[in-house]
Design an enzyme around this catalytic site. Structure first.
Site, PDB file in Angstrom:
ATOM      1  N   HIS A 128       8.168 -30.532  56.124  1.00 27.58           N
ATOM      2  CA  HIS A 128       7.904 -30.075  57.484  1.00 27.58           C
ATOM      3  C   HIS A 128       9.168 -30.007  58.323  1.00 27.58           C
ATOM      4  CE1 HIS A 128       5.530 -29.233  61.008  1.00 27.58           C
ATOM      5  NE2 HIS A 128       6.039 -30.267  61.644  1.00 27.58           N
ATOM      6  N   SER A 136       5.825 -26.506  64.721  1.00 27.20           N
ATOM      7  CA  SER A 136       4.804 -27.528  64.582  1.00 27.20           C
ATOM      8  C   SER A 136       3.729 -27.319  65.653  1.00 27.20           C
ATOM      9  CB  SER A 136       5.463 -28.911  64.667  1.00 27.20           C
ATOM     10  OG  SER A 136       4.609 -29.925  64.240  1.00 27.20           O
TER      11      SER A 136
END
Length: 695
Positions: free
Chosen positions: A669, A554
């Site tokens: 994600h 991320s």
């Protein structure tokens, strides 16, 4: 009652649109912008080709089978602690294992939960639902109407993306409500006002979202009427949403409208019969919870005598009477070595989770005669503590304690009696008797001392030969304290490796100042911190560049790609997962526009100048000897666009620089929605790291 706007908790919780928009920051000079078209046949063919090249290298390694089996056993073990959530006088849990890959939402009594083998009642089977509807449903939680908490809004994601569908569910009948509330998949926030009324922010009309893909129009929705608009922001905002302040017996005492102007700057207003009344607060503040008539906020900047990081409260009755005369009250002011990690509340008590020199503590507060009185709960010292769930029916809350070598334990605390009792402990997943944990401090480029934790074999020789993984994040005020990572311990530590967490600036280990020190044009300092930790380990002969690998995901992907381009000589392995990389274009991809307050705006010339100095995609150079990175992402990641890692890998290929690329096709994600796929994911990670650092 924790109040969370899920889109604004951090990069790890920021959804957005799934396609690239707007003019590119690098324009026609970007030869791989076509890879941003996520599902285009050409893009997917490229992904398929990359996976076909990388899978044999990773999954064909003799160690892959053992690593996969060990990870799978951990992720599907029946003796895991079932994460508890208070509801309807009992305990809810969402459970996944080898037989329930999508998972089951289930319920039991408190007394049964505290036994070794709780008797569960299944409320909703997501595997059966997925099969019946031909969807890939991933659980995203449930919001239940107080006080009975038997009518719930269930959040479901198809494939694990952040876009969710809301459906009304009756937990007594154990089925969806015929003709009940239902909102199609999207980036949205929905909260109960009463049994027949909701406050909803969503994309009401096509395109009615901000540049970040969030809703900015809030409406009251009743079962038997047209939605009524109560607040509208601007397309330039990050998002606008409504939060219900739920009081005694489930009564809605008030509604707060939150307007996020930037990722960190907000405006709060009370919704009343005559419209919106602004609440006096600094721009950098968060709404935390509502308890005993007090609206609790955390401050991210100094304001009216309160320091940055302070927890304050307003009396709701005073705000309603006259905001001009309402006075905020201090609950807690952290010191220079403290950081507030979470604020929540039970029925009548406030709980604050802290870090003190990156070690956990939990304080509980009672509001008596206009004064907040605090007590510390008797929980394990020198441990990382997390509040898991707080009861709306009494003063109880669940808290976990863990450390690098200490398996997670679950504690039931009473915030009124100031007691805490251990109720469950995770069985050890690896042999920790051979390892030790140490904390050291490195000195960064500007003289700042940066802490890091090292987990190493007790018998490690100081010769720089220990295979070491260093993890870093450094952004959005998210702290990275010691945690029990079963798969890391089993696969890596038991085979003689070491593990490091670098608590670099940008995180929340020491409050807002630690984060603010590397915002925008100061971002280079976070990268310098990370390199300084590596050099400190070399000086201590813990490891060496040949045996040091780094991992980040991320926001940590920015850190990894920059560490690769700025310091290729410091590491021999780099795992770049679900990453941000193209920082000259990130604000036009998915939710990137919302992160401008963190990184700067590359469409503004002055900001573009400092971003261009470090953006990994633009700073790759042919002819430079880089460590071979392992780049991985998820096709259905709608927070951080898969175009970032795709383009980075394609540029490496064009330059003739060795790399590995693997893209999982679903999971979102977090990449951990499916325990089987998660086991494969970590097996690939550790095969790569073993090849690079242990061979």
């Amino acid at each position: 009652m924790k109040l969370v706007i899920w889109a604004l908790v951090g990069l790890a919780f920021v959804p957005g649109i799934t396609q690239a928009q707007g003019p590119t920051a690098v324009g026609a000079t970007d030869p791989f912008q076509w890879l941003e078209d996520i599902d285009a046949p050409r893009s997917l063919a490229w992904v398929e080709g990359q996976n076909a090249k990388s899978a044999p290298r990773l999954e064909g390694d003799p160690r892959y089978g053992a690593f996969h089996a060990e990870a799978r056993a951990i992720f599907t073990a029946q003796d895991r602690i079932p994460t508890p959530h208070f509801r309807a006088g009992g305990i809810d849990n969402f459970w996944q294992d080898a037989q329930h890959v999508h998972g089951v939402w289930r319920h039991t009594t408190m007394s049964s939960y505290r036994t070794e083998s709780p008797q569960w009642q299944t409320l909703l089977d997501l595997d059966a639902l997925s099969q019946a509807e031909g969807r890939n449903w991933i659980w995203k939680g449930a919001s239940c109407l107080k006080p009975a908490q038997t009518r719930c809004l269930v959040l479901l994601s198809d494939g694990g993306s952040d876009a969710v569908e809301y459906r009304e569910f009756d937990t007594t009948a154990r089925k969806f409500v015929d003709g009940g509330f239902h909102f199609a998949s999207g980036k949205q926030n929905v909260s109960w006002i009463d049994r027949d009324t909701l406050i909803v922010s969503r994309e009401w009309a096509p395109g009615e979202v901000t540049a970040s893909g969030y809703p900015y129009v809030v409406k009251i929705v009743k079962r038997d009427g047209e939605p009524r608009e109560v607040a509208r922001g601007a397309k330039s905002d990050v998002q606008v949403s409504g939060e219900v302040l739920t009081g005694e017996n489930g009564r809605a005492d008030g509604v707060v409208i939150q307007r996020a102007i930037t990722f960190y700057e907000r405006e709060f207003s009370l919704l009343g019969d005559k419209g919106l009344t602004p609440v006096p607060l600094p721009k950098k503040a968060d709404l935390a919870t509502y308890v005993d008539g007090q609206v609790v906020f955390t401050l991210k900047e100094a304001w009216k005598g309160f320091g940055a990081g302070a927890v304050i409260s307003y009396d709701l009755a005073e705000l309603k009477r006259d905001v001009a005369t309402a006075r905020p009250q201090l609950v807690f002011q952290p010191g220079p070595h403290d950081a507030v990690q979470a604020v929540d509340s039970t029925k009548d008590r406030l709980a604050i989770v802290l870090l003190e020199d990156v070690k956990g503590a939990v304080d509980v507060y009672d509001h008596k005669a206009g004064v907040w009185l605090g007590h510390r709960l008797p929980l394990p010292k020198n441990a990382n503590l997390n509040e898991i769930s707080a009861s709306d029916d009494d003063s109880q809350l669940f808290i976990t304690a863990e450390g690098f070598l200490d398996p997670t334990s679950l504690w039931l605390a009473d915030a009124a009696a100031f007691t805490a009792t251990k109720v469950k402990t995770l069985p050890p997943r690896f042999d920790a008797s051979r390892d030790v944990v140490e904390q050291f401090w490195a000195t960064s480029s500007d003289g700042t001392r940066v802490p890091y934790f090292l987990v190493r074999p007790k018998g490690m020789k100081p010769n720089g030969a220990t295979p070491t993984i260093m993890y870093g994040y450094g952004g959005f005020e998210l702290a990275k304290p010691p945690v029990y990572i079963p798969e890391m311990g089993k696969i890596w530590l038991e085979r003689g490796g070491a593990y490091v967490i670098a608590n670099i600036r940008g995180g929340g280990e020491f409050g807002p100042a630690w984060h603010d020190a590397v915002l925008r044009e100061k971002r280079q300092l976070a990268f310098d911190d990370f390199a300084a930790v590596a050099k400190d380990m070399f000086a201590r002969k813990i490891t060496s560049p040949r045996r040091l690998g780094i991992y980040g995901r991320s926001n940590g992907g920015v850190l990894m790609s920059v560490s690769m381009t700025q310091h290729p000589e410091l590491w021999n392995a780099i795992v770049i997962e679900s990453p941000l990389i193209d920082m000259m274009r990130y604000n036009h991809l998915s939710a990137g526009a919302s992160w401008v307050a963190e990184y700067g705006d590359p469409d503004v010339p002055a900001d573009r100048a400092f971003i261009a100095k470090y953006s990994g995609y633009q700073n790759l150079r042919p002819g430079v000897t880089y460590p071979e990175p392992y780049i991985t992402t998820n096709t259905r990641d709608d927070r951080v666009h898969p175009g970032h890692p795709r383009k980075f890998a394609a540029m490496l290929e064009k330059m003739g620089i060795p790399y590995l690329y693997y893209e999982q096709t679903f999971g979102g994600h977090a990449n951990d929605a499916d325990p089987e796929l998660n086991a494969r994911r970590w097996a690939r990670h550790y095969v790569y790291l073993a090849q690079k650092l242990m061979d």
